[in-house]
Write a protein that holds these residues in place. Structure first.
Motif, PDB file in Angstrom:
ATOM      1  N   PHE A 103       0.995  -1.434   0.297  1.00 18.07           N
ATOM      2  CA  PHE A 103      -0.206  -0.364  -0.261  1.00 18.07           C
ATOM      3  C   PHE A 103       1.050   1.245   0.260  1.00 18.07           C
ATOM      4  O   PHE A 103       0.522   2.303   0.338  1.00 18.07           O
ATOM      5  CB  PHE A 103      -1.022   0.186   1.303  1.00 18.07           C
ATOM      6  CG  PHE A 103      -1.964  -0.762   1.177  1.00 18.07           C
ATOM      7  CD1 PHE A 103      -2.582  -1.557   0.058  1.00 18.07           C
ATOM      8  CD2 PHE A 103      -1.695  -2.320   1.853  1.00 18.07           C
ATOM      9  CE1 PHE A 103      -3.952  -2.063   0.379  1.00 18.07           C
ATOM     10  CE2 PHE A 103      -2.737  -3.128   2.645  1.00 18.07           C
ATOM     11  CZ  PHE A 103      -3.455  -3.919   1.249  1.00 18.07           C
TER      12      PHE A 103
ATOM     13  N   THR B 223      -4.154   9.989   1.006  1.00 22.63           N
ATOM     14  CA  THR B 223      -5.302   8.617   0.426  1.00 22.63           C
ATOM     15  C   THR B 223      -4.342   7.770   0.819  1.00 22.63           C
ATOM     16  O   THR B 223      -4.103   7.090   1.535  1.00 22.63           O
ATOM     17  CB  THR B 223      -5.104   8.892  -1.206  1.00 22.63           C
ATOM     18  OG1 THR B 223      -3.696   8.656  -1.413  1.00 22.63           O
ATOM     19  CG2 THR B 223      -4.976   9.943  -2.190  1.00 22.63           C
TER      20      THR B 223
ATOM     21  N   TYR C 128      -5.162   3.004  -0.470  1.00 24.68           N
ATOM     22  CA  TYR C 128      -6.068   1.753  -0.447  1.00 24.68           C
ATOM     23  C   TYR C 128      -7.589   1.507  -0.282  1.00 24.68           C
ATOM     24  O   TYR C 128      -7.417   1.003   1.614  1.00 24.68           O
ATOM     25  CB  TYR C 128      -5.003   1.179  -0.605  1.00 24.68           C
ATOM     26  CG  TYR C 128      -4.077   0.805  -2.525  1.00 24.68           C
ATOM     27  CD1 TYR C 128      -4.295   0.866  -2.835  1.00 24.68           C
ATOM     28  CD2 TYR C 128      -2.917   2.168  -1.581  1.00 24.68           C
ATOM     29  CE1 TYR C 128      -3.567   1.018  -3.874  1.00 24.68           C
ATOM     30  CE2 TYR C 128      -2.259   2.327  -2.744  1.00 24.68           C
ATOM     31  CZ  TYR C 128      -2.320   2.044  -4.094  1.00 24.68           C
ATOM     32  OH  TYR C 128      -1.292   1.757  -4.852  1.00 24.68           O
TER      33      TYR C 128
ATOM     34  N   ASN D 265      -9.075  -1.436  -0.459  1.00 24.20           N
ATOM     35  CA  ASN D 265      -8.856  -1.892   0.041  1.00 24.20           C
ATOM     36  C   ASN D 265      -7.963  -3.004   1.380  1.00 24.20           C
ATOM     37  O   ASN D 265      -7.283  -3.535   1.767  1.00 24.20           O
ATOM     38  CB  ASN D 265      -8.440  -3.786  -0.708  1.00 24.20           C
ATOM     39  CG  ASN D 265      -7.124  -3.233  -1.751  1.00 24.20           C
ATOM     40  OD1 ASN D 265      -6.825  -2.502  -1.487  1.00 24.20           O
ATOM     41  ND2 ASN D 265      -6.457  -3.553  -1.781  1.00 24.20           N
ATOM     42  N   ASN D 266      -7.146  -1.150   2.282  1.00 20.74           N
ATOM     43  CA  ASN D 266      -6.957  -1.583   3.135  1.00 20.74           C
ATOM     44  C   ASN D 266      -7.397  -1.131   4.382  1.00 20.74           C
ATOM     45  O   ASN D 266      -7.541   0.842   4.817  1.00 20.74           O
ATOM     46  CB  ASN D 266      -5.726  -0.806   2.748  1.00 20.74           C
ATOM     47  CG  ASN D 266      -4.157  -0.394   4.048  1.00 20.74           C
ATOM     48  OD1 ASN D 266      -4.872  -1.203   5.072  1.00 20.74           O
ATOM     49  ND2 ASN D 266      -3.455  -0.150   4.486  1.00 20.74           N
TER      50      ASN D 266
ATOM     51  N   GLU E  20      -9.643   3.504  -9.198  1.00 18.68           N
ATOM     52  CA  GLU E  20      -8.842   3.178  -9.798  1.00 18.68           C
ATOM     53  C   GLU E  20      -7.459   3.751 -10.468  1.00 18.68           C
ATOM     54  O   GLU E  20      -6.285   3.621 -10.954  1.00 18.68           O
ATOM     55  CB  GLU E  20      -9.503   2.247 -11.179  1.00 18.68           C
ATOM     56  CG  GLU E  20     -10.515   1.522 -11.003  1.00 18.68           C
ATOM     57  CD  GLU E  20     -10.743   0.890 -12.648  1.00 18.68           C
ATOM     58  OE1 GLU E  20     -10.114   1.178 -13.614  1.00 18.68           O
ATOM     59  OE2 GLU E  20     -11.440   0.268 -12.592  1.00 18.68           O
TER      60      GLU E  20
ATOM     61  N   GLY F 282      -5.260   3.404  -8.249  1.00 19.63           N
ATOM     62  CA  GLY F 282      -3.900   2.399  -7.591  1.00 19.63           C
ATOM     63  C   GLY F 282      -3.496   1.430  -8.951  1.00 19.63           C
ATOM     64  O   GLY F 282      -4.458   0.391  -9.025  1.00 19.63           O
TER      65      GLY F 282
ATOM     66  N   ARG G  27      -2.342  -2.952  -8.029  1.00 24.69           N
ATOM     67  CA  ARG G  27      -1.172  -3.724  -7.265  1.00 24.69           C
ATOM     68  C   ARG G  27      -1.747  -5.199  -7.502  1.00 24.69           C
ATOM     69  O   ARG G  27      -3.094  -5.157  -7.568  1.00 24.69           O
ATOM     70  CB  ARG G  27      -1.429  -2.995  -5.648  1.00 24.69           C
ATOM     71  CG  ARG G  27      -0.895  -2.231  -5.700  1.00 24.69           C
ATOM     72  CD  ARG G  27       0.849  -1.750  -5.268  1.00 24.69           C
ATOM     73  NE  ARG G  27       1.223  -0.378  -4.575  1.00 24.69           N
ATOM     74  CZ  ARG G  27       1.124   0.414  -5.578  1.00 24.69           C
ATOM     75  NH1 ARG G  27       0.782   0.328  -6.277  1.00 24.69           N
ATOM     76  NH2 ARG G  27       1.367   1.658  -4.650  1.00 24.69           N
TER      77      ARG G  27
ATOM     78  N   ILE H 213      -7.423  -0.022  -7.731  1.00 27.51           N
ATOM     79  CA  ILE H 213      -7.877  -0.429  -6.511  1.00 27.51           C
ATOM     80  C   ILE H 213      -8.171   1.393  -6.494  1.00 27.51           C
ATOM     81  O   ILE H 213      -7.202   2.531  -7.074  1.00 27.51           O
ATOM     82  CB  ILE H 213      -7.047  -0.778  -5.964  1.00 27.51           C
ATOM     83  CG1 ILE H 213      -6.169  -2.175  -6.303  1.00 27.51           C
ATOM     84  CG2 ILE H 213      -7.475  -0.654  -4.970  1.00 27.51           C
ATOM     85  CD1 ILE H 213      -4.882  -2.470  -5.156  1.00 27.51           C
ATOM     86  N   ASP H 214      -9.622   1.077  -6.090  1.00 29.13           N
ATOM     87  CA  ASP H 214     -10.054   2.915  -5.750  1.00 29.13           C
ATOM     88  C   ASP H 214      -8.934   2.939  -4.294  1.00 29.13           C
ATOM     89  O   ASP H 214      -8.352   2.910  -4.097  1.00 29.13           O
ATOM     90  CB  ASP H 214     -11.251   2.987  -5.274  1.00 29.13           C
ATOM     91  CG  ASP H 214     -12.020   2.614  -6.461  1.00 29.13           C
ATOM     92  OD1 ASP H 214     -11.326   2.297  -7.779  1.00 29.13           O
ATOM     93  OD2 ASP H 214     -13.128   1.952  -6.671  1.00 29.13           O
ATOM     94  N   LYS H 215      -8.654   4.014  -4.676  1.00 27.66           N
ATOM     95  CA  LYS H 215      -8.211   4.791  -3.299  1.00 27.66           C
ATOM     96  C   LYS H 215      -8.708   6.287  -2.724  1.00 27.66           C
ATOM     97  O   LYS H 215      -9.864   6.431  -3.237  1.00 27.66           O
ATOM     98  CB  LYS H 215      -7.277   5.989  -4.283  1.00 27.66           C
ATOM     99  CG  LYS H 215      -6.145   4.808  -4.069  1.00 27.66           C
ATOM    100  CD  LYS H 215      -4.920   6.154  -4.293  1.00 27.66           C
ATOM    101  CE  LYS H 215      -3.287   5.257  -4.396  1.00 27.66           C
ATOM    102  NZ  LYS H 215      -1.783   5.794  -5.096  1.00 27.66           N
TER     103      LYS H 215
END
Length: 188
Positions: A33, A129, A131, A133-134, A154, A156, A158, A163-165
């Protein structure tokens, strides 16, 4: 300079910290991340060069995070992209030692550096910012008073997927209104 929390001490970084940074850079769990620069292999010499100049960057304040119990370096955090004109900056944190994940150090460090940014650096806005999914990071930022401002779809990439931020921020007047804000002391 030292800033203290119940669980951590923050200090300046130097070239002697390169072994820890190198170990963290080799662990994808730790860097997944983090900044995109961790996506590429880095030598110990490159990390040492980066650390030797880290304190000279006037647009960034960076602290090493040490365990209050062991005095061992376990991560780093700070405020980057500091704009004196806009009185703003971008918060960042990396807990590199996985043994310290999930015990609240991230929230404590976020609070103490946010307080430093507002009450020592004179910033008006600190943003970040995270992630999407964190959830652990997002929860730590929320617990430190940061508010959701938007979504970067979208933004990021990985592990082969976009992945959205989540965009988050806090303003100085909101910080002063938070129950238990740290000023004028830096420790909880």
């Amino acid at each position: 300079m030292f800033l203290d929390t119940n669980k951590a001490q923050l200090r300046s970084l130097d070239i002697n910290d390169s072994a820890e940074f190198y170990a963290w850079s080799c662990d994808r769990d730790v860097t997944q991340f983090s900044l995109s620069s961790y996506a590429y292999p880095q030598s110990k010499a490159e990390i040492s060069t980066w650390l030797s100049g880290i304190n000279a960057n006037k647009a960034c304040v960076t602290f090493g995070i040490c365990s209050a119990k062991t005095d061992k370096l376990i991560g780093y955090a700070g405020i980057a992209s500091i704009s004196s004109l806009n009185r703003s900056g971008e918060y960042f944190i990396l807990i590199g030692n996985k043994a310290y994940w999930g015990d609240g150090i991230g929230t404590e460090v976020t609070k103490v550096i946010t307080d430093y940014g507002f009450n020592t650096l004179g910033l008006h806005r600190i943003e970040l910012t995270a992630y999407a999914n964190n959830p652990a990071a997002i929860r730590a930022y929320e617990n430190a008073g940061y508010m959701h401002e938007g979504l970067k779809k979208e933004a990021g990439f990985r592990n082969g997927v976009f992945i959205d931020k989540i965009m988050m921020a806090i303003l100085a007047p909101d910080w002063q209104g938070i129950d238990g804000c740290l000023s004028p002391e830096f420790s909880n």
